[in-house]
Motif scaffolding. Structure first.
Motif: not given
Length: 345
Positions: A292-297
């Protein structure tokens, strides 16, 4: 500290290890709960090339900050590095400097490290992680609920990779924790209708409670025929394989309509044969979904806070000391588990 150590295929034992030392920019957590992931199970039986014994696995971590290393408070995101703060951990550590990091794809970082794979993980009473990887846990979430942040982020990534528009039909193969959380992410993205398959009746009951439009017990029915009936013979626009077997990857490819997209997130089989000519003639795309990308986390933590997962009674909690037996039971299909979180004593 007490740690559950993977020492070789199908071998785990509790050991007394030194407390991990803090490095610059890190925090030390008193672990509260760690979810067991399907990739942990692959590692446990010796079928995951990234995991090398002896290893403390566990990357779905929630805990309380016990100590902050040099500059840990400065490098932390928001206020998540205060002593006493309860946090979840984004276990994927990117370098921030390679071409892929600079291109906004840190999940594919050329020098990435993953807690519980490349460095000791959370199946222990203590773990150290970079402060910047910590996210504050909303007070209303239990530890077991908060430990779903990492697999839910994986589900968000997989649904993003489908490129589905609202209202387009989706097939999810596998109703383990990743498949179920792909379902949650898809419903939040207004994808659907959604069909999900599994061989476990209990898991399919959970999928129904989480909002699946239709469920199929894969070992008692024809998945391909069910998909055709589900879509009036058109096929789904996208399919997510959350299992990773040769058979489920093939089902995903055959389930999508011409011009459709199959997303592989399951990691069970290292290699699979693909009907290449069929892909060409039908212009079917295959995409991987990794982490995942950090924003998705961050979005995952927000969805948990907003109760997007709903009832989490399907998450079983066990003591870390029971961990070796739990791993063996999960591999053998015993215990009726859907998802397990281990808690240090």
């Amino acid at each position: 500290m007490q740690a559950l150590v993977w020492t070789g295929p199908r071998q785990m034992e509790m050991q007394e290890l030194p407390a991990p030392e803090l490095q610059t920019g890190e925090v030390r957590l008193r672990v509260a709960a760690v979810g067991i992931c399907g990739s942990d199970l692959s590692g446990y039986i010796g079928q995951n090339s990234l995991r090398v014994p002896p290893l403390v696995m566990g990357h779905e971590i929630v805990g309380t900050i016990e100590a902050v290393g040099p500059e840990g408070d400065l490098l932390a995101s928001a206020d998540a590095a205060r002593i006493g703060q309860r946090v979840v951990v984004n276990p994927l550590i990117a370098c921030g400097e390679c071409d892929l990091c600079r291109a906004g794809r840190p999940n594919l970082c050329r020098r990435r490290q993953i807690v519980g794979i490349h460095r000791p993980g959370g199946l222990a009473s203590l773990v150290t992680v970079p402060a910047i990887q910590c996210y504050s846990v909303p007070a209303e979430l239990t530890d077991a609920e908060a430990a779903l942040a990492e697999p839910l982020a994986c589900g968000i990534r997989a649904v993003t990779q489908t490129r589905l528009r609202p209202g387009e039909p989706l097939l999810i193969l596998g109703a383990g924790s990743i498949g179920l959380l792909c379902l949650v992410a898809a419903r939040h993205a207004q994808s659907g209708p959604i069909m999900i398959t599994d061989t476990s009746e209990e898991r399919l009951k959970v999928a129904h409670r989480l909002g699946a439009t239709e469920t199929v017990q894969a070992d008692q029915g024809d998945v391909a025929a069910a998909v055709q009936g589900f879509t009036d013979g058109l096929g789904v626009v996208a399919a997510v394989d959350a299992v990773g077997l040769q058979s489920t990857r093939a089902q995903a490819v055959r389930a999508v309509r011409p011009g459709g997209r199959a997303v592989f997130i399951g990691l069970h089989h290292e290699t699979s044969e693909i009907e290449a000519n069929y892909l060409v003639r039908q212009e079917i795309e295959i995409a991987g979904a990794f982490a995942y990308l950090p924003e998705e986390f961050g979005r995952s933590v927000a969805l948990l806070r907003d109760r997007a997962v709903g009832d989490t009674g399907w998450v079983s909690e066990r003591s870390l000391r029971q961990g070796a037996d739990v791993f063996a039971d999960l591999i053998a299909g015993r215990g009726g588990y859907v998802k397990v979180a281990l808690r240090p004593d």
